[in-house]
Design a protein around this motif. Structure first.
Motif, PDB file in Angstrom:
ATOM      1  N   LYS A  12      47.385  24.196  24.815  1.00 54.74           N
ATOM      2  CA  LYS A  12      46.088  23.773  24.450  1.00 54.74           C
ATOM      3  C   LYS A  12      44.593  23.574  25.593  1.00 54.74           C
ATOM      4  CE  LYS A  12      47.043  18.632  25.261  1.00 54.74           C
ATOM      5  NZ  LYS A  12      46.383  17.264  24.990  1.00 54.74           N
ATOM      6  N   ASP A  13      45.495  23.935  26.955  1.00 55.88           N
ATOM      7  CA  ASP A  13      44.093  23.896  27.498  1.00 55.88           C
ATOM      8  C   ASP A  13      45.342  25.263  29.191  1.00 55.88           C
ATOM      9  OD1 ASP A  13      42.593  24.413  29.652  1.00 55.88           O
ATOM     10  OD2 ASP A  13      42.734  22.263  30.068  1.00 55.88           O
ATOM     11  N   THR A  14      44.888  25.781  29.066  1.00 53.69           N
ATOM     12  CA  THR A  14      45.608  27.209  30.521  1.00 53.69           C
ATOM     13  C   THR A  14      44.863  27.122  30.816  1.00 53.69           C
ATOM     14  OG1 THR A  14      44.920  29.193  28.842  1.00 53.69           O
ATOM     15  CG2 THR A  14      47.438  28.524  28.266  1.00 53.69           C
ATOM     16  N   LYS A  15      43.663  26.351  31.668  1.00 55.64           N
ATOM     17  CA  LYS A  15      43.000  26.509  32.281  1.00 55.64           C
ATOM     18  C   LYS A  15      43.072  25.683  34.129  1.00 55.64           C
ATOM     19  CE  LYS A  15      39.585  29.688  30.505  1.00 55.64           C
ATOM     20  NZ  LYS A  15      38.336  30.089  29.875  1.00 55.64           N
ATOM     21  N   SER A  22      66.839  41.775  31.100  1.00 54.08           N
ATOM     22  CA  SER A  22      64.959  41.030  30.225  1.00 54.08           C
ATOM     23  C   SER A  22      64.809  39.849  30.474  1.00 54.08           C
ATOM     24  CB  SER A  22      65.980  40.726  28.645  1.00 54.08           C
ATOM     25  OG  SER A  22      66.725  39.253  28.889  1.00 54.08           O
ATOM     26  N   GLY A  23      65.663  39.168  31.610  1.00 54.09           N
ATOM     27  CA  GLY A  23      64.863  38.067  32.773  1.00 54.09           C
ATOM     28  C   GLY A  23      64.347  39.364  33.745  1.00 54.09           C
ATOM     29  N   ALA A  24      64.977  39.922  34.231  1.00 52.75           N
ATOM     30  CA  ALA A  24      63.541  41.141  34.903  1.00 52.75           C
ATOM     31  C   ALA A  24      62.465  41.324  34.875  1.00 52.75           C
ATOM     32  CB  ALA A  24      64.410  42.388  35.784  1.00 52.75           C
ATOM     33  N   ALA A  25      62.234  41.608  33.314  1.00 52.85           N
ATOM     34  CA  ALA A  25      61.136  41.855  32.446  1.00 52.85           C
ATOM     35  C   ALA A  25      60.582  41.131  32.344  1.00 52.85           C
ATOM     36  CB  ALA A  25      61.678  43.057  30.885  1.00 52.85           C
ATOM     37  N   VAL A  26      61.234  40.123  31.871  1.00 48.25           N
ATOM     38  CA  VAL A  26      60.244  38.636  31.668  1.00 48.25           C
ATOM     39  C   VAL A  26      59.050  38.342  32.582  1.00 48.25           C
ATOM     40  CG1 VAL A  26      60.459  36.325  30.352  1.00 48.25           C
ATOM     41  CG2 VAL A  26      61.775  37.938  29.308  1.00 48.25           C
ATOM     42  N   LEU A  27      60.243  37.930  33.787  1.00 41.32           N
ATOM     43  CA  LEU A  27      59.902  37.583  35.160  1.00 41.32           C
ATOM     44  C   LEU A  27      58.132  38.307  35.528  1.00 41.32           C
ATOM     45  CD1 LEU A  27      60.349  35.497  37.787  1.00 41.32           C
ATOM     46  CD2 LEU A  27      61.481  37.863  38.098  1.00 41.32           C
ATOM     47  N   VAL A  28      58.581  39.803  35.163  1.00 40.98           N
ATOM     48  CA  VAL A  28      57.570  40.644  35.962  1.00 40.98           C
ATOM     49  C   VAL A  28      56.302  40.697  34.700  1.00 40.98           C
ATOM     50  CG1 VAL A  28      57.015  43.069  36.162  1.00 40.98           C
ATOM     51  CG2 VAL A  28      59.287  42.339  37.151  1.00 40.98           C
ATOM     52  N   ILE A  29      56.817  40.543  33.983  1.00 40.27           N
ATOM     53  CA  ILE A  29      55.681  41.314  32.968  1.00 40.27           C
ATOM     54  C   ILE A  29      54.885  39.805  32.360  1.00 40.27           C
ATOM     55  CG2 ILE A  29      55.424  40.818  30.193  1.00 40.27           C
ATOM     56  CD1 ILE A  29      57.214  43.136  29.412  1.00 40.27           C
ATOM     57  N   TYR A  30      55.852  38.464  32.614  1.00 40.99           N
ATOM     58  CA  TYR A  30      55.166  36.960  32.590  1.00 40.99           C
ATOM     59  C   TYR A  30      54.369  36.397  33.638  1.00 40.99           C
ATOM     60  CZ  TYR A  30      55.497  32.027  31.339  1.00 40.99           C
ATOM     61  OH  TYR A  30      55.276  30.554  32.024  1.00 40.99           O
ATOM     62  N   GLU A  31      54.884  37.322  34.924  1.00 37.39           N
ATOM     63  CA  GLU A  31      54.041  36.477  36.312  1.00 37.39           C
ATOM     64  C   GLU A  31      52.659  37.355  35.789  1.00 37.39           C
ATOM     65  OE1 GLU A  31      56.454  36.703  39.591  1.00 37.39           O
ATOM     66  OE2 GLU A  31      55.164  35.737  41.132  1.00 37.39           O
ATOM     67  N   THR A  32      53.118  38.682  36.032  1.00 38.41           N
ATOM     68  CA  THR A  32      51.447  39.080  35.810  1.00 38.41           C
ATOM     69  C   THR A  32      50.251  39.129  34.818  1.00 38.41           C
ATOM     70  OG1 THR A  32      52.776  41.319  36.518  1.00 38.41           O
ATOM     71  CG2 THR A  32      50.429  42.235  35.574  1.00 38.41           C
ATOM     72  N   SER A  33      51.279  38.618  33.603  1.00 35.73           N
ATOM     73  CA  SER A  33      50.115  38.254  32.248  1.00 35.73           C
ATOM     74  C   SER A  33      49.288  36.989  32.649  1.00 35.73           C
ATOM     75  CB  SER A  33      51.031  38.586  31.030  1.00 35.73           C
ATOM     76  OG  SER A  33      51.461  39.636  30.745  1.00 35.73           O
ATOM     77  N   THR A  34      50.451  35.968  33.199  1.00 36.53           N
ATOM     78  CA  THR A  34      49.806  34.786  33.023  1.00 36.53           C
ATOM     79  C   THR A  34      49.217  34.742  34.565  1.00 36.53           C
ATOM     80  OG1 THR A  34      51.551  34.415  34.355  1.00 36.53           O
ATOM     81  CG2 THR A  34      51.436  33.358  32.390  1.00 36.53           C
ATOM     82  N   HIS A  54      47.091  37.872  36.318  1.00 40.10           N
ATOM     83  CA  HIS A  54      45.361  38.317  36.170  1.00 40.10           C
ATOM     84  C   HIS A  54      45.543  38.471  34.273  1.00 40.10           C
ATOM     85  CE1 HIS A  54      47.009  40.073  40.294  1.00 40.10           C
ATOM     86  NE2 HIS A  54      47.920  40.635  39.131  1.00 40.10           N
ATOM     87  N   LYS A  55      45.837  37.621  33.688  1.00 40.69           N
ATOM     88  CA  LYS A  55      44.967  37.513  31.788  1.00 40.69           C
ATOM     89  C   LYS A  55      44.132  35.799  32.167  1.00 40.69           C
ATOM     90  CE  LYS A  55      47.330  41.792  30.627  1.00 40.69           C
ATOM     91  NZ  LYS A  55      48.669  42.861  29.337  1.00 40.69           N
ATOM     92  N   ASP A  56      43.354  36.518  30.639  1.00 41.03           N
ATOM     93  CA  ASP A  56      43.406  34.692  30.356  1.00 41.03           C
ATOM     94  C   ASP A  56      44.240  35.070  29.234  1.00 41.03           C
ATOM     95  OD1 ASP A  56      41.884  32.570  29.163  1.00 41.03           O
ATOM     96  OD2 ASP A  56      40.227  34.443  28.511  1.00 41.03           O
ATOM     97  N   MET A  57      44.887  33.412  29.636  1.00 41.41           N
ATOM     98  CA  MET A  57      45.955  32.872  28.741  1.00 41.41           C
ATOM     99  C   MET A  57      45.264  32.680  28.080  1.00 41.41           C
ATOM    100  SD  MET A  57      48.561  34.579  29.838  1.00 41.41           S
ATOM    101  CE  MET A  57      49.813  33.706  28.662  1.00 41.41           C
TER     102      MET A  57
END
Length: 220
Positions: free
Chosen positions: A44-47, A114-126, A128-131
């Motif tokens: 409900k609040d990702t900031k 899959s763990g390596a892919a999730v780690l890279v994408i999840y960390e990058t998305s959270t 550099h992007k507005d969650m």
């Protein structure tokens, strides 16, 4: 000020648990496996600071999961590529045991990838992007995201269980009675741990029920 703002925020409808009891339980389990939470209330609040701490915790969890999957992968590789030194004690080159080891190898490999892919994408998305866009996702997108986050853990669980079954079969078919007893004790310990895990999961976080007998009596 921050506390008052956060208290007014609500979890989006698409991120709430379904009303059906079975679907609600399945959603709760999926949340636990995917994001280590019983619900998506933290969306409900990702900031705020709590969200950043949650992201850090999830990154550490994926890193630990990848290390564990790597150990399982190395163990199954050893079983699949070597002969047992004392075959009459632990014949893991039997057909049934070997098949379970192959399944464990495949699941562990999927967990690492899959763990390596999730780690890279999840960390990058959270980072550099507005969650806040999580709030605008549809129901099927939320479920897909949770399944994607849970995929490495599910594969690791499958790999670990099948590796245990492979070793159990190899040891249980041993000609040595001591090995058979140790194998049975190991299986009992494994099942007991599963029961304890389910019990603790059902107890921890449960709201206490007020005991009416302990309430003070009022005079009329």
């Amino acid at each position: 000020m921050t506390t008052s703002v956060n208290s007014t925020l609500e979890v989006p409808k698409n991120c709430r648990a379904p009303n059906h009891p079975i679907l609600r339980l399945a959603f709760k389990i999926l949340c636990i496996v995917a994001v280590s939470q019983k619900s998506l209330d933290h969306w409900k609040d990702t900031k705020n600071k709590e969200w950043k701490e949650h992201v850090s915790m999830m990154v550490n969890r994926f890193q630990n999961s990848n290390v564990t999957a790597g150990l399982v992968l190395a163990t199954t590789t050893l079983f699949l590529s070597s002969q047992p030194p004392i075959e009459h004690l632990m014949a893991y080159n039997s057909s049934v045991s070997y098949i379970f080891a192959m399944i464990s190898f495949g699941a562990a490999l999927l967990s690492v990838i899959s763990g390596a892919a999730v780690l890279v994408i999840y960390e990058t998305s959270t980072t550099h992007k507005d969650m806040e866009t999580l709030k605008h996702m549809s129901r099927h997108q939320v479920i897909a995201l949770l399944l994607w986050l849970a995929y490495p853990s599910i594969c690791l669980s499958v790999a670990t269980c099948f590796l245990f079954v492979s070793i159990f079969i190899a040891c249980f078919w041993s000609d040595n009675n001591v090995v058979n007893i140790i194998t049975i004790l190991g299986c009992v310990a494994f099942l007991s741990n599963g029961v304890l895990t389910l019990y603790v999961l059902s107890v921890v976080g449960r709201q206490p029920v007020d005991d009416k007998n302990d309430l003070p009596h009022t005079s009329h």
